[in-house]
Design a protein around this motif. Structure first.
Motif, short mmCIF file in Angstrom:
data_model
loop_
_atom_site.label_atom_id
_atom_site.label_comp_id
_atom_site.label_asym_id
_atom_site.label_seq_id
_atom_site.Cartn_x
_atom_site.Cartn_y
_atom_site.Cartn_z
N ARG A 24 -8.36 3.55 -5.79
CA ARG A 24 -9.35 3.17 -4.78
C ARG A 24 -9.39 4.13 -3.59
NH1 ARG A 24 -9.96 -3.40 -4.42
NH2 ARG A 24 -9.96 -3.78 -6.68
N GLY A 25 -8.46 5.05 -3.52
CA GLY A 25 -8.44 5.99 -2.40
C GLY A 25 -7.97 5.34 -1.11
N ILE A 26 -7.10 4.34 -1.24
CA ILE A 26 -6.57 3.67 -0.05
C ILE A 26 -5.05 3.84 0.00
CG2 ILE A 26 -8.44 1.99 0.06
CD1 ILE A 26 -5.11 0.79 -1.16
N ALA A 27 -4.49 3.69 1.20
CA ALA A 27 -3.04 3.66 1.38
C ALA A 27 -2.73 2.52 2.33
CB ALA A 27 -2.52 4.98 1.93
N MET A 28 -1.68 1.77 2.03
CA MET A 28 -1.39 0.55 2.79
C MET A 28 -0.02 0.64 3.45
SD MET A 28 -2.04 -3.31 1.48
CE MET A 28 -1.97 -4.74 2.57
N VAL A 29 0.05 0.22 4.71
CA VAL A 29 1.31 0.13 5.45
C VAL A 29 1.57 -1.35 5.70
CG1 VAL A 29 2.55 0.75 7.55
CG2 VAL A 29 0.90 2.35 6.56
N PHE A 30 2.72 -1.83 5.19
CA PHE A 30 3.02 -3.25 5.23
C PHE A 30 3.82 -3.62 6.47
CE2 PHE A 30 2.44 -2.15 0.79
CZ PHE A 30 1.65 -3.19 0.31
N GLN A 31 3.94 -4.94 6.67
CA GLN A 31 4.74 -5.46 7.78
C GLN A 31 6.20 -5.05 7.63
OE1 GLN A 31 4.31 -9.68 8.28
NE2 GLN A 31 6.04 -9.87 9.64
N SER A 32 6.73 -5.13 6.41
CA SER A 32 8.08 -4.64 6.14
C SER A 32 7.99 -3.15 5.80
CB SER A 32 8.70 -5.40 4.98
OG SER A 32 7.93 -5.23 3.81
N TYR A 33 8.99 -2.40 6.16
CA TYR A 33 8.93 -0.94 5.98
C TYR A 33 8.96 -0.56 4.52
CZ TYR A 33 10.76 -1.88 10.66
OH TYR A 33 10.96 -2.39 11.91
N ALA A 34 9.69 -1.34 3.70
CA ALA A 34 9.75 -1.13 2.25
C ALA A 34 10.15 0.31 1.90
CB ALA A 34 8.42 -1.48 1.59
#
Length: 362
Positions: free
Chosen positions: A75-85
């Protein structure tokens, strides 16, 4: 960078509908913040954009291409989560480059993209450290860097600062704003903190119970809320609300009696249809819009409960005889704060009026 469009998007879990027909267009390079109370559907909506939740009905387009059934990785997206993971056994450099290595990108290209992301985020001295050797703010910057190296069309942030302390949250807000300015990319950011929304966004999307209540620029929402919910949610401290009843109504304005404020009357201008005499209404006044006694406008007297002193600004938390809480902002002038009560004036030109159903009357 790409634009994004949601058309009549719904999400249901069995018989439970959590997203109830969302229509939204996000322009390329825009910083959009989804804000609302817990359970309003903002994170679910973000995960639907990311492809982590199935869209029950409606359409999602990124860059003009329908994405409903496209794999998240495409999809051409990158996600930054609440936890650093972050992977605990990998260095910062390895964490940031992992997705590229997994995708088969050449080593020299990975090094180039990781080094550029490290430069942008001031992580260059930390590239050979493990996550356990980093502070919370540094770990969050690594998580953001891991997204940057993928060069996505759209960045998605899901409450990325909620695990940080107050000072770090302020610092990271500045970092994210600077990052958007440098990268000139499309960002969708989810938060329940309206201060984050006001300070970061080009456009704020206010959500409640799975629907969009209002979309607009931060100060437009602050100055011209569409309804009682938006008026109470945008602004810190929140807007004051006082019960009233219309005692006179005519062309161009109404007279409202503040039923719990010593029968004070406020004359409010209206350009649209006026409510009928006897109609119940709500009058809204922001804390900074109360004037000193004698400055003009109707006056009310309230009992001081608590005063918060923040240097140049103080907030007075007071109560009416009926128990309504009123928050009053004072700058520089503090002579009232040692008293048991305070009298303030209401400026009708800066006062909001809402119907019994919560809709703004203008």
């Amino acid at each position: 960078m790409s634009s994004l469009k949601l058309t009549d998007v719904h999400k249901s879990y069995g018989k439970l509908e959590v997203i109830k027909g969302v229509d939204l267009e996000i322009q390329s390079k825009e910083f959009v913040v989804f804000v609302g109370p817990s359970g309003c559907g903002k994170s679910t909506l973000l995960r639907m954009i990311a492809g982590l939740e199935h869209i029950t009905s409606g359409d999602l387009e990124i860059g003009g291409v329908r994405m409903n059934d496209v794999d998240p990785s495409k999809r051409g997206i990158a996600m930054v989560f609440q936890s650093y993971a972050l992977y605990p056994h990998m260095t910062v450099r390895e964490n940031m480059g992992f997705a590229l290595r997994f995708a088969g990108v050449a080593k020299d290209q990975i090094a180039k993209q990781v080094n550029e992301a490290a430069r942008i985020l001031a992580l260059e001295p930390l590239l050979d450290r493990l996550p356990k050797e980093l502070s919370g703010g540094q770990r969050q910057r690594v998580a953001i860097g891991r997204a940057i190296v993928r060069n996505p069309q759209v960045f998605l942030f899901d409450e990325p600062l909620s695990n940080l302390d107050a000072e770090l949250r302020v610092h990271m807000r500045i970092e994210i704003a600077r990052l958007h300015k440098e990268l000139q990319t499309t960002i969708i950011y989810v938060t329940h903190d309206q201060v984050e929304a006001m300070t970061l966004a080009d456009t704020i999307v206010v959500l409640r119970d799975g629907i969009i209540e209002q979309v607009g620029k931060p100060l437009d929402l602050y100055d011209n809320p569409a309804n009682l919910f938006v008026a109470g949610f945008i602004g810190s401290p929140k807007m004051n609300f006082m019960a009233g009843v219309v005692t006179a109504s005519g062309h161009g304005g109404v007279t409202v009696e503040l039923t719990n404020q010593g029968k004070a009357h406020v004359v409010l201008p209206l350009s649209g249809p006026a409510p009928a005499v006897g109609a119940a209404v709500t009058v809204g006044v922001r804390p900074e819009h109360f004037g000193l006694a004698g400055s003009g406008g109707p006056e009310i007297t309230v009992a001081i409960d608590v005063a918060e002193h923040l240097g140049s600004t103080s907030y007075i938390y007071a109560n009416t005889k009926s128990g309504e809480q009123i928050i009053i902002e004072r700058e520089e002038s503090r002579h009232e704060l040692g008293h048991e009560s305070i009298t303030v004036a209401i400026d009708p030109a800066k006062t909001f009026l809402f119907s019994a159903a919560g809709e703004r009357l203008r």
